[in-house]
Write an enzyme that holds these catalytic residues in place. Structure first.
Site, PDB file in Angstrom:
ATOM      1  CG  PHE A 124      46.055  49.862  39.006  1.00 58.58           C
ATOM      2  CD1 PHE A 124      47.601  50.504  38.640  1.00 58.58           C
ATOM      3  CD2 PHE A 124      45.276  50.444  39.767  1.00 58.58           C
ATOM      4  CE1 PHE A 124      48.113  50.485  39.690  1.00 58.58           C
ATOM      5  CE2 PHE A 124      46.590  51.544  40.568  1.00 58.58           C
ATOM      6  CZ  PHE A 124      47.723  50.622  40.531  1.00 58.58           C
ATOM      7  CB  THR A 127      41.997  45.386  45.055  1.00 62.44           C
ATOM      8  OG1 THR A 127      41.323  46.669  44.878  1.00 62.44           O
ATOM      9  CG2 THR A 127      40.333  45.265  46.111  1.00 62.44           C
ATOM     10  N   GLY A 132      40.738  45.974  50.045  1.00 64.44           N
ATOM     11  CA  GLY A 132      41.193  47.112  49.126  1.00 64.44           C
ATOM     12  C   GLY A 132      41.496  48.714  50.032  1.00 64.44           C
ATOM     13  CB  SER A 133      39.393  50.418  52.979  1.00 61.88           C
ATOM     14  OG  SER A 133      37.950  50.246  51.943  1.00 61.88           O
ATOM     15  CB  THR A 165      38.576  47.241  35.189  1.00 62.56           C
ATOM     16  OG1 THR A 165      37.791  47.271  36.586  1.00 62.56           O
ATOM     17  CG2 THR A 165      37.400  47.915  34.349  1.00 62.56           C
ATOM     18  CD  GLU A 373      38.832  54.465  39.770  1.00 69.74           C
ATOM     19  OE1 GLU A 373      39.373  55.762  39.589  1.00 69.74           O
ATOM     20  OE2 GLU A 373      39.280  53.787  38.845  1.00 69.74           O
TER      21      GLU A 373
HETATM   22  C1  LIG Z   1      33.715  46.203  39.301  1.00 69.87           C
HETATM   23  C2  LIG Z   1      34.539  46.374  40.203  1.00 69.87           C
HETATM   24  C3  LIG Z   1      35.405  46.808  39.413  1.00 69.87           C
HETATM   25  C4  LIG Z   1      37.084  47.049  40.727  1.00 69.87           C
HETATM   26  N1  LIG Z   1      37.688  47.040  39.261  1.00 69.87           N
HETATM   27  C5  LIG Z   1      39.249  47.518  40.054  1.00 69.87           C
HETATM   28  C6  LIG Z   1      40.614  47.608  39.272  1.00 69.87           C
HETATM   29  O1  LIG Z   1      40.576  47.537  37.931  1.00 69.87           O
HETATM   30  N2  LIG Z   1      41.571  47.217  40.018  1.00 69.87           N
HETATM   31  C7  LIG Z   1      41.950  47.052  41.889  1.00 69.87           C
HETATM   32  O2  LIG Z   1      42.819  47.512  42.481  1.00 69.87           O
HETATM   33  N3  LIG Z   1      41.093  47.638  41.912  1.00 69.87           N
HETATM   34  C8  LIG Z   1      39.083  47.346  41.887  1.00 69.87           C
HETATM   35  N4  LIG Z   1      38.437  47.092  42.641  1.00 69.87           N
HETATM   36  C9  LIG Z   1      38.474  47.102  44.088  1.00 69.87           C
HETATM   37  C10 LIG Z   1      37.928  48.003  44.613  1.00 69.87           C
HETATM   38  O3  LIG Z   1      38.697  49.775  44.116  1.00 69.87           O
HETATM   39  C11 LIG Z   1      37.330  48.039  45.267  1.00 69.87           C
HETATM   40  O4  LIG Z   1      36.576  46.858  46.105  1.00 69.87           O
HETATM   41  C12 LIG Z   1      37.237  48.852  46.695  1.00 69.87           C
HETATM   42  O5  LIG Z   1      38.726  49.642  47.347  1.00 69.87           O
HETATM   43  C13 LIG Z   1      36.924  48.772  48.340  1.00 69.87           C
HETATM   44  O6  LIG Z   1      37.725  47.786  48.935  1.00 69.87           O
HETATM   45  P1  LIG Z   1      36.907  45.751  49.489  1.00 69.87           P
HETATM   46  O7  LIG Z   1      36.080  45.611  48.430  1.00 69.87           O
HETATM   47  O8  LIG Z   1      38.087  45.089  49.990  1.00 69.87           O
HETATM   48  O9  LIG Z   1      36.572  46.691  50.763  1.00 69.87           O
HETATM   49  P2  LIG Z   1      36.855  46.714  52.135  1.00 69.87           P
HETATM   50  O10 LIG Z   1      38.199  46.930  52.026  1.00 69.87           O
HETATM   51  O11 LIG Z   1      36.899  45.028  53.134  1.00 69.87           O
HETATM   52  O12 LIG Z   1      35.472  47.275  53.101  1.00 69.87           O
HETATM   53  C14 LIG Z   1      34.059  47.195  53.428  1.00 69.87           C
HETATM   54  C15 LIG Z   1      33.768  48.055  54.171  1.00 69.87           C
HETATM   55  O13 LIG Z   1      34.438  48.896  55.226  1.00 69.87           O
HETATM   56  C16 LIG Z   1      34.412  50.103  54.963  1.00 69.87           C
HETATM   57  N5  LIG Z   1      35.305  50.312  55.663  1.00 69.87           N
HETATM   58  C17 LIG Z   1      37.055  49.648  55.376  1.00 69.87           C
HETATM   59  N6  LIG Z   1      37.951  50.339  56.344  1.00 69.87           N
HETATM   60  C18 LIG Z   1      37.228  51.440  57.150  1.00 69.87           C
HETATM   61  C19 LIG Z   1      37.519  52.417  57.799  1.00 69.87           C
HETATM   62  N7  LIG Z   1      38.726  52.785  59.169  1.00 69.87           N
HETATM   63  N8  LIG Z   1      36.858  53.341  58.603  1.00 69.87           N
HETATM   64  C20 LIG Z   1      35.173  52.703  58.293  1.00 69.87           C
HETATM   65  N9  LIG Z   1      34.826  52.518  56.616  1.00 69.87           N
HETATM   66  C21 LIG Z   1      36.103  51.237  56.379  1.00 69.87           C
HETATM   67  C22 LIG Z   1      34.249  50.406  53.621  1.00 69.87           C
HETATM   68  O14 LIG Z   1      33.893  52.153  53.028  1.00 69.87           O
HETATM   69  C23 LIG Z   1      33.674  49.183  52.752  1.00 69.87           C
HETATM   70  O15 LIG Z   1      32.294  49.935  52.726  1.00 69.87           O
HETATM   71  C24 LIG Z   1      37.035  46.860  41.515  1.00 69.87           C
HETATM   72  C25 LIG Z   1      36.269  46.595  42.263  1.00 69.87           C
HETATM   73  C26 LIG Z   1      34.383  46.242  41.848  1.00 69.87           C
HETATM   74  C27 LIG Z   1      33.510  46.437  42.394  1.00 69.87           C
END
Ligand SMILES: Cc1cc2nc3c(=O)[nH]c(=O)nc-3n(C[C@H](O)[C@H](O)[C@H](O)COP(=O)(O)OP(=O)(O)OC[C@H]3O[C@@H](n4cnc5c(N)ncnc54)[C@H](O)[C@@H]3O)c2cc1C
Length: 391
Positions: A124, A127, A132-133, A165, A373
């Protein structure tokens, strides 16, 4: 009134998967982890048990189970190892589920049987490097409809995805990609889901990331350069991709909560064994009250996490709305996993920092549960919204 006692079929599933995890996974997974190698033979054995078809109907090759059954299996696997558990979770809850939930009958018949059998894995792709958030704000990947080279219409996809993943194994058959497909104006973006089969020209899969944990699972960066797939690879209605993704993630979070509960339970299992054997100052470690209190806290966290995911899953199975309960289950269970992993390493002393014991692996695997997630902050945002505190 929702019952928290496992039904007979779920108890039987728990016992079967638990035995498999202890007898087949536990003896060999440390080696795969150290080599950062995907455990194809273990995945094939899990497939034979029918785990990849658990929540899907028999007409597609599934086991006629439900989200609860998937959670029970994930908890038992993660009690021993999280790499195989996340491979199953991502393949079923993120990979195959969107096809089952939103696919046409033809798409389900084309893709689901292989996925339910576990002969093939799906991924899926949501991100992106830009965040990703913040979906959809951070999404840059686009898909536009264009005339196809052999007639008909095709989606032309450009962009990239991060941390996906199961995207790069030799048995991966497809990735569902969320992409911007239009601009309805007023600052809104039209987002849709498109299925891209592996090895489609223009779709490249990067090398395996070097990860802190989940080292025997597959996580890749994906790139799309004028990547063309037929127009009928659109999953569900055009422009519904964001709503679909929210629905998929609500259930995915419950699955991750079950996995986190398993990790937290695994920490307790290991500690109970260790404190009965290890002695200090002339006594078994388990005789010291400070150690007993740590284990009591660990047991209480496991219990709370399990109740939280059982409650959320039972609501989903009963057809109730469970967005808040799913977010709470993920938040509570990932906290429990982190806290128990930290405490378990402490109980093991120096051995808690060595790779020869599972608790070191549990410690490395726990952190990502607060990130994937939806981070813990995102779960709190969802809960706050459900409490009426946010728009
Ligand atoms: C091993 C692994 C496997 C994964 N597998 C998948 C997959 O199969 N498919 C997929 O699509 N994704 C996958 N992901 C991605 C994962 O879902 C994202 O890493 C996660 O959703 C966070 O997004 P980001 O890394 O871009 O962090 P960011 O969105 O950049 O966030 C960085 C920090 O800021 C905080 N933050 C952001 N916005 C706010 C807000 N408004 N208020 C307060 N705090 C905030 C977050 O909580 C976090 O602490 C995977 C990640 C990992 C590490």
């Amino acid at each position: 009134m929702i019952s928290y006692v496992l039904a007979e079929e779920h108890r039987a599933l728990r016992d079967t998967v638990g035995e498999f995890a202890r007898e087949v996974v536990a003896p060999v997974i440390g080696g795969y982890y150290e080599r950062a190698e995907f455990p194809y033979d273990l995945i094939a054995r899990m497939a034979k048990l029918g785990l990849f078809g658990l929540p899907f109907p028999a007409e597609f090759g599934g086991m006629d189970g439900d989200l609860f059954a998937l959670g029970v299996a994930l908890e038992e696997l993660a009690r021993v190892d999280s790499s195989v558990a996340i491979t199953l979770e991502a393949a079923v809850a993120l990979g195959a589920m969107p096809i089952y939930r939103f696919g046409s009958d033809e798409q389900r018949r084309r893709w689901l049987p292989d996925l339910c059998a576990g002969d093939r894995l799906a991924a899926f792709g949501l991100t992106e490097a830009g965040g990703g958030s913040d979906i959809p704000g951070g999404m840059r990947t686009t898909a536009r409809l264009a005339p196809g080279e052999g007639g008909g219409r095709e989606w032309v996809i450009d962009g990239s995805k991060s941390f996906i993943t199961n995207a790069g194994t030799s048995i991966t058959s497809l990735v569902t990609v969320l992409a911007v497909t239009g601009d309805p104006g007023a600052g809104r973006r039209e987002i849709s889901a498109v299925v891209v089969p592996s090895r489609t020209p223009g779709f490249t899969v990067g090398p395996e990331y070097s990860k802190v944990g989940w080292c025997a699972s597959d996580t890749r960066e994906l790139a799309f350069t004028s990547c063309r797939v037929p127009a009928d690879h659109l999953l569900g209605e055009r422009g519904r991709g964001y709503a679909q993704f929210l629905e998929i993630l609500d259930e995915g979070r419950i699955a991750i909560a079950a996995l986190a509960t398993g990790l937290a339970q695994g920490c307790l299992d290991e500690c109970l064994r260790y404190v009965a054997e290890r002695a200090a100052f002339g006594h078994q470690l388990g005789r010291f009250q400070a150690i007993q209190f740590k284990l009591a806290d660990m047991a209480a966290r496991v219990h709370t996490a399990r109740l939280a995911w059982y409650d959320a899953a039972a609501r989903v199975v009963a057809g109730e709305q469970a967005k808040k309960q799913a977010a709470m289950a993920k938040l509570v269970a990932s906290n429990a996993a982190m806290d128990n992993a930290r405490d378990a390493s402490q109980v093991f002393g120096g051995y808690g920092f060595m790779n020869e014991f599972p608790v070191g692996r549990f410690y490395r695997d726990a952190k990502v549960l607060e990130i994937g997630e939806g981070t813990s902050e995102v779960q709190r945002m969802i809960i706050a919204r459900e409490l009426g505190l946010r728009d």
